[in-house]
Scaffold this motif. Structure first.
Motif, PDB file in Angstrom:
ATOM      1  N   SER A  59       0.808  -1.206  -0.069  1.00 25.55           N
ATOM      2  CA  SER A  59       0.018  -0.008  -0.152  1.00 25.55           C
ATOM      3  C   SER A  59       0.842   1.117   0.031  1.00 25.55           C
ATOM      4  O   SER A  59       0.486   2.311  -0.650  1.00 25.55           O
ATOM      5  CB  SER A  59      -0.906   0.060   1.068  1.00 25.55           C
ATOM      6  OG  SER A  59      -1.814  -1.097   1.309  1.00 25.55           O
ATOM      7  N   ALA A  60       2.224   1.293   0.760  1.00 22.92           N
ATOM      8  CA  ALA A  60       2.953   2.462   0.699  1.00 22.92           C
ATOM      9  C   ALA A  60       3.493   2.577  -0.399  1.00 22.92           C
ATOM     10  O   ALA A  60       3.585   3.840  -0.987  1.00 22.92           O
ATOM     11  CB  ALA A  60       3.833   2.258   1.969  1.00 22.92           C
ATOM     12  N   GLN A  61       3.984   1.437  -1.121  1.00 25.74           N
ATOM     13  CA  GLN A  61       4.311   1.659  -2.524  1.00 25.74           C
ATOM     14  C   GLN A  61       3.444   2.286  -3.654  1.00 25.74           C
ATOM     15  O   GLN A  61       3.823   3.147  -4.548  1.00 25.74           O
ATOM     16  CB  GLN A  61       4.958   0.251  -3.096  1.00 25.74           C
ATOM     17  CG  GLN A  61       6.203   0.060  -2.365  1.00 25.74           C
ATOM     18  CD  GLN A  61       6.665  -1.516  -3.024  1.00 25.74           C
ATOM     19  OE1 GLN A  61       5.999  -2.545  -3.223  1.00 25.74           O
ATOM     20  NE2 GLN A  61       8.288  -1.658  -3.336  1.00 25.74           N
ATOM     21  N   ALA A  62       2.165   1.847  -3.373  1.00 28.46           N
ATOM     22  CA  ALA A  62       0.952   2.092  -4.435  1.00 28.46           C
ATOM     23  C   ALA A  62       0.964   3.902  -4.036  1.00 28.46           C
ATOM     24  O   ALA A  62       0.815   4.435  -4.945  1.00 28.46           O
ATOM     25  CB  ALA A  62      -0.316   1.739  -4.032  1.00 28.46           C
ATOM     26  N   LEU A  63       0.704   4.087  -2.825  1.00 26.91           N
ATOM     27  CA  LEU A  63       0.869   5.655  -2.359  1.00 26.91           C
ATOM     28  C   LEU A  63       1.964   6.449  -3.129  1.00 26.91           C
ATOM     29  O   LEU A  63       1.774   7.467  -3.598  1.00 26.91           O
ATOM     30  CB  LEU A  63       0.697   5.746  -0.874  1.00 26.91           C
ATOM     31  CG  LEU A  63       0.616   7.367  -0.365  1.00 26.91           C
ATOM     32  CD1 LEU A  63      -0.698   8.063  -1.087  1.00 26.91           C
ATOM     33  CD2 LEU A  63       0.690   7.663   0.976  1.00 26.91           C
ATOM     34  N   ALA A  64       3.237   5.842  -2.939  1.00 28.89           N
ATOM     35  CA  ALA A  64       4.266   6.423  -3.502  1.00 28.89           C
ATOM     36  C   ALA A  64       4.432   6.693  -4.949  1.00 28.89           C
ATOM     37  O   ALA A  64       4.625   7.730  -5.489  1.00 28.89           O
ATOM     38  CB  ALA A  64       5.585   5.867  -3.092  1.00 28.89           C
ATOM     39  N   ARG A 221       9.381  -2.343 -10.733  1.00 30.61           N
ATOM     40  CA  ARG A 221      10.355  -1.380 -10.741  1.00 30.61           C
ATOM     41  C   ARG A 221       9.993  -0.098 -10.660  1.00 30.61           C
ATOM     42  O   ARG A 221      10.670   0.773  -9.959  1.00 30.61           O
ATOM     43  CB  ARG A 221      11.127  -1.593 -12.202  1.00 30.61           C
ATOM     44  CG  ARG A 221      12.303  -0.669 -12.339  1.00 30.61           C
ATOM     45  CD  ARG A 221      12.922  -1.042 -13.809  1.00 30.61           C
ATOM     46  NE  ARG A 221      13.464  -2.160 -14.008  1.00 30.61           N
ATOM     47  CZ  ARG A 221      14.005  -2.827 -15.127  1.00 30.61           C
ATOM     48  NH1 ARG A 221      14.014  -1.910 -16.145  1.00 30.61           N
ATOM     49  NH2 ARG A 221      14.578  -3.896 -15.327  1.00 30.61           N
ATOM     50  N   ILE A 222       8.718   0.123 -11.159  1.00 33.02           N
ATOM     51  CA  ILE A 222       8.129   1.692 -10.876  1.00 33.02           C
ATOM     52  C   ILE A 222       8.073   2.138  -9.562  1.00 33.02           C
ATOM     53  O   ILE A 222       8.231   3.148  -9.172  1.00 33.02           O
ATOM     54  CB  ILE A 222       6.891   1.926 -12.074  1.00 33.02           C
ATOM     55  CG1 ILE A 222       7.189   1.800 -13.361  1.00 33.02           C
ATOM     56  CG2 ILE A 222       6.150   3.089 -11.486  1.00 33.02           C
ATOM     57  CD1 ILE A 222       5.855   1.798 -14.285  1.00 33.02           C
ATOM     58  N   ALA A 223       7.363   1.095  -8.786  1.00 31.87           N
ATOM     59  CA  ALA A 223       6.963   1.322  -7.575  1.00 31.87           C
ATOM     60  C   ALA A 223       8.362   1.481  -6.582  1.00 31.87           C
ATOM     61  O   ALA A 223       8.483   2.214  -5.801  1.00 31.87           O
ATOM     62  CB  ALA A 223       6.349   0.023  -6.891  1.00 31.87           C
ATOM     63  N   ARG A 224       9.320   0.608  -7.034  1.00 30.15           N
ATOM     64  CA  ARG A 224      10.676   0.693  -6.488  1.00 30.15           C
ATOM     65  C   ARG A 224      11.435   2.250  -6.473  1.00 30.15           C
ATOM     66  O   ARG A 224      11.790   2.689  -5.473  1.00 30.15           O
ATOM     67  CB  ARG A 224      11.782  -0.428  -6.573  1.00 30.15           C
ATOM     68  CG  ARG A 224      11.028  -1.749  -6.085  1.00 30.15           C
ATOM     69  CD  ARG A 224      12.391  -2.800  -6.280  1.00 30.15           C
ATOM     70  NE  ARG A 224      12.888  -2.962  -7.448  1.00 30.15           N
ATOM     71  CZ  ARG A 224      12.427  -3.868  -8.379  1.00 30.15           C
ATOM     72  NH1 ARG A 224      11.539  -4.822  -7.795  1.00 30.15           N
ATOM     73  NH2 ARG A 224      12.959  -3.928  -9.642  1.00 30.15           N
ATOM     74  N   VAL A 225      11.385   2.605  -7.706  1.00 30.07           N
ATOM     75  CA  VAL A 225      11.894   3.873  -8.175  1.00 30.07           C
ATOM     76  C   VAL A 225      11.206   5.028  -7.489  1.00 30.07           C
ATOM     77  O   VAL A 225      11.594   5.954  -6.720  1.00 30.07           O
ATOM     78  CB  VAL A 225      12.019   4.052  -9.580  1.00 30.07           C
ATOM     79  CG1 VAL A 225      12.293   5.424 -10.018  1.00 30.07           C
ATOM     80  CG2 VAL A 225      12.750   3.095 -10.000  1.00 30.07           C
ATOM     81  N   ALA A 226       9.834   4.902  -7.478  1.00 29.86           N
ATOM     82  CA  ALA A 226       8.972   5.918  -6.819  1.00 29.86           C
ATOM     83  C   ALA A 226       9.380   5.998  -5.215  1.00 29.86           C
ATOM     84  O   ALA A 226       9.342   7.159  -4.716  1.00 29.86           O
ATOM     85  CB  ALA A 226       7.394   5.450  -7.050  1.00 29.86           C
ATOM     86  N   LEU A 375      10.058  13.425 -14.505  1.00 28.27           N
ATOM     87  CA  LEU A 375      10.295  11.929 -14.760  1.00 28.27           C
ATOM     88  C   LEU A 375       9.552  10.813 -13.879  1.00 28.27           C
ATOM     89  O   LEU A 375       8.845   9.750 -14.206  1.00 28.27           O
ATOM     90  CB  LEU A 375      11.876  11.517 -14.682  1.00 28.27           C
ATOM     91  CG  LEU A 375      12.666  12.278 -15.618  1.00 28.27           C
ATOM     92  CD1 LEU A 375      14.166  11.929 -15.240  1.00 28.27           C
ATOM     93  CD2 LEU A 375      12.500  11.735 -16.964  1.00 28.27           C
ATOM     94  N   SER A 376       9.425  11.067 -12.539  1.00 25.95           N
ATOM     95  CA  SER A 376       8.472  10.391 -11.691  1.00 25.95           C
ATOM     96  C   SER A 376       7.031  10.250 -12.120  1.00 25.95           C
ATOM     97  O   SER A 376       6.269   9.348 -12.094  1.00 25.95           O
ATOM     98  CB  SER A 376       8.559  10.737 -10.161  1.00 25.95           C
ATOM     99  OG  SER A 376       7.971  12.185  -9.975  1.00 25.95           O
ATOM    100  N   SER A 377       6.435  11.461 -12.644  1.00 26.78           N
ATOM    101  CA  SER A 377       5.122  11.366 -13.315  1.00 26.78           C
ATOM    102  C   SER A 377       5.028  10.426 -14.383  1.00 26.78           C
ATOM    103  O   SER A 377       3.981   9.760 -14.505  1.00 26.78           O
ATOM    104  CB  SER A 377       4.727  12.913 -13.650  1.00 26.78           C
ATOM    105  OG  SER A 377       4.652  13.424 -12.574  1.00 26.78           O
ATOM    106  N   MET A 378       6.010  10.532 -15.245  1.00 30.91           N
ATOM    107  CA  MET A 378       6.129   9.667 -16.611  1.00 30.91           C
ATOM    108  C   MET A 378       6.093   8.014 -16.257  1.00 30.91           C
ATOM    109  O   MET A 378       5.360   7.367 -16.737  1.00 30.91           O
ATOM    110  CB  MET A 378       7.274  10.014 -17.404  1.00 30.91           C
ATOM    111  CG  MET A 378       7.237  11.490 -18.122  1.00 30.91           C
ATOM    112  SD  MET A 378       8.727  11.857 -18.936  1.00 30.91           S
ATOM    113  CE  MET A 378       8.458  13.889 -19.081  1.00 30.91           C
ATOM    114  N   PHE A 379       6.684   7.889 -15.234  1.00 29.12           N
ATOM    115  CA  PHE A 379       7.060   6.259 -14.738  1.00 29.12           C
ATOM    116  C   PHE A 379       5.541   5.889 -14.543  1.00 29.12           C
ATOM    117  O   PHE A 379       5.031   4.713 -14.876  1.00 29.12           O
ATOM    118  CB  PHE A 379       7.928   6.237 -13.611  1.00 29.12           C
ATOM    119  CG  PHE A 379       9.208   6.671 -13.768  1.00 29.12           C
ATOM    120  CD1 PHE A 379       9.688   6.878 -15.041  1.00 29.12           C
ATOM    121  CD2 PHE A 379      10.119   7.136 -12.604  1.00 29.12           C
ATOM    122  CE1 PHE A 379      11.013   7.164 -15.332  1.00 29.12           C
ATOM    123  CE2 PHE A 379      11.328   7.491 -12.999  1.00 29.12           C
ATOM    124  CZ  PHE A 379      11.983   7.611 -14.129  1.00 29.12           C
ATOM    125  N   SER A 380       4.766   6.624 -13.512  1.00 29.93           N
ATOM    126  CA  SER A 380       3.602   6.141 -13.072  1.00 29.93           C
ATOM    127  C   SER A 380       2.487   6.272 -14.159  1.00 29.93           C
ATOM    128  O   SER A 380       1.643   5.430 -14.298  1.00 29.93           O
ATOM    129  CB  SER A 380       3.194   6.714 -11.818  1.00 29.93           C
ATOM    130  OG  SER A 380       4.044   6.605 -10.744  1.00 29.93           O
TER     131      SER A 380
END
Length: 458
Positions: A59-64, A221-226, A375-380
């Protein structure tokens, strides 16, 4: 085409979007018993809990990952545009949008788990398309398909790619330098673009390469980077704006007063007041995504097995992006920027000039933040669009969308800003209507689940 897109976007993103986002969010806020105020401490406590249900991320990774998407260039360029077009009062209405947006995201988070579905490979999937299909029934499937089609375009990071390129162009080149560049001259001859557009094209290619390194690795990978990038970029940005506030502290009371004064200023008539409110809400839609439906796509991937707990975590998003980060940007711009009287949209260019004037080397520090935000926006967002494509065409074919998304970043880096804003606003609005219809229609289910959960855990 630019004028046509702007006219259509202004029509749909005016009163209809304002009523749906603010009116619908206010209804959810009141009917939920002011949940975004009463349950905020419990929401922060839920971040420490580890879920053991089915899903790919915590859930924390989802929020991030959601915050990584929402804390994007809209928090800088979007807030700047809102101030230029609507004045300081627009910021107040962004705060209102954040408060009601928290209630909306609570409902989205609950419904994301309550009605999540599975793709054709058996993986859990969330989002308005599954909420509509599983919650409202198959007769509503055309509405789910409509959302997915709009989502494939609306999540393409049109403004992010455009404004990130603008930031790099402003920070590292001058008009004279671009015109005098032999390499850009050769590229211009080959592409038919002028030297500035050719430089923006190179920036777009660089952005596409960086984004592809992350998004091709999938949601994990997206979640880990975020999870790493979000705390870093918010912390650095907070320190930068704290420095600006400290060095301009004498002007802070007047700036804060102007936000409230202009928010309810009737000197120009009731129509002008409503216009400012609409501008604030419209920009907020691009900032916190509450009601847009994208957050439920990410929260549907959570390993949490309790919908209400996921809703509590989901509602923290707007408090971070619209509540904290947008306020930091607004204070910095109002304290340091030279806001044009004509209302010309300057986007990041004006923000970077203001930060450079306030902080030694501020333009380059802000560029670092802009790179992280963009960049973070583009990942998600790549995952959001891919999820919409997966719903429509199946998981295997949805990978094609990821490549289309990457190539689109190059195109959007070159097109005019006004056109980018219009296209982004338009498709966001088209995502809002089916998403909010589903959330409002199923809000009774959320209230019932919430009552049972909180009674069980008094």
């Amino acid at each position: 085409m630019n004028e046509l897109l702007t006219t259509i976007a202004d029509s749909i993103c005016g009163y209809p979007l304002f009523i749906m986002l603010i009116g619908g969010g206010l209804y959810l806020f009141l009917r939920s018993g002011l949940i975004s105020l009463r349950r905020l401490p419990e929401a922060f406590k839920e971040l420490r809990r580890k879920g053991d249900g089915e899903g790919q991320i915590s859930s924390a990774q989802a929020l991030a990952s959601v915050v990584a998407a929402t804390i994007g260039l809209g928090n800088i360029a979007g807030v700047t545009i809102a101030i230029v077009v609507g004045g300081p009062g627009a910021i107040f209405w962004m705060w209102v949008s954040a408060l009601v947006g928290m209630a909306t995201k609570y409902h989205e988070g609950v419904l994301a788990l309550m009605y999540r579905g599975k793709d054709n490979k058996g993986n859990h999937r969330g989002g308005p398309m599954y909420i509509i299909e599983n919650g409202l029934g198959m007769k509503w499937k055309p509405l789910a398909v409509f959302f997915a089609l709009a989502g494939m375009v609306g999540t393409m990071c049109i403004i992010n790619a455009n404004q990130l390129t603008e930031a790099v162009t402003t920070a590292f080149t001058t008009p004279e330098g671009r015109e005098g560049s032999q390499f850009l001259g050769i590229l211009s001859s080959a592409t038919g673009l002028d030297n500035t557009e050719s430089f923006r094209l190179l920036c777009g290619i660089g952005i596409a390469i960086i984004v592809s390194l992350v998004v091709l690795g999938g949601i994990k990978r997206i979640a880990r980077v975020a999870s790493v990038l979000v705390p870093f970029m918010v912390g650095v940005y907070f320190l930068m704006v704290t420095y600006i506030i400290a060095t301009n502290f004498a002007h802070v009371p007047e700036v804060i007063a102007s936000i409230f004064r202009e928010a309810f200023n009737l000197d120009a008539g009731l129509g002008a007041l409503i216009g400012v409110a609409i501008i604030g809400a419209r920009r907020a839609a691009l900032v916190n995504d509450a009601g847009v439906g994208t957050a439920s796509i990410m929260h549907g991937e959570s390993r949490n097995d309790e919908p209400v707990r996921e809703g509590l975590i989901a509602m923290l998003g707007p408090s971070i992006d619209s509540g904290l980060v947008c306020t930091l940007t607004a204070l910095a711009i109002l304290l340091c920027a030279d806001i044009p009287a004509g209302g010309d949209i300057k986007g990041l260019e004006m923000a970077m000039t203001a930060f450079d004037k306030a902080i030694p080397g501020g333009q380059y520090l802000l560029l670092l933040i802009v790179l992280c935000f963009g960049l973070s926006s583009m990942f998600s967002y790549s995952f959001y669009g891919k999820s919409c494509a997966s719903y429509l065409f199946g998981e295997a074919k949805s990978q094609i969308y990821t490549y289309v998304f990457i190539v689109s970043l190059i195109i959007f880096a070159v097109i005019p800003l006004n056109a980018a804003v219009a296209v982004c606003d338009l498709f966001y609005a088209l995502m809002v209507f089916p998403s909010m219809i589903a959330v409002l229609a199923l809000s009774g289910k959320v209230r019932k689940a919430s009552k049972e959960y909180f009674n069980r855990n008094k």
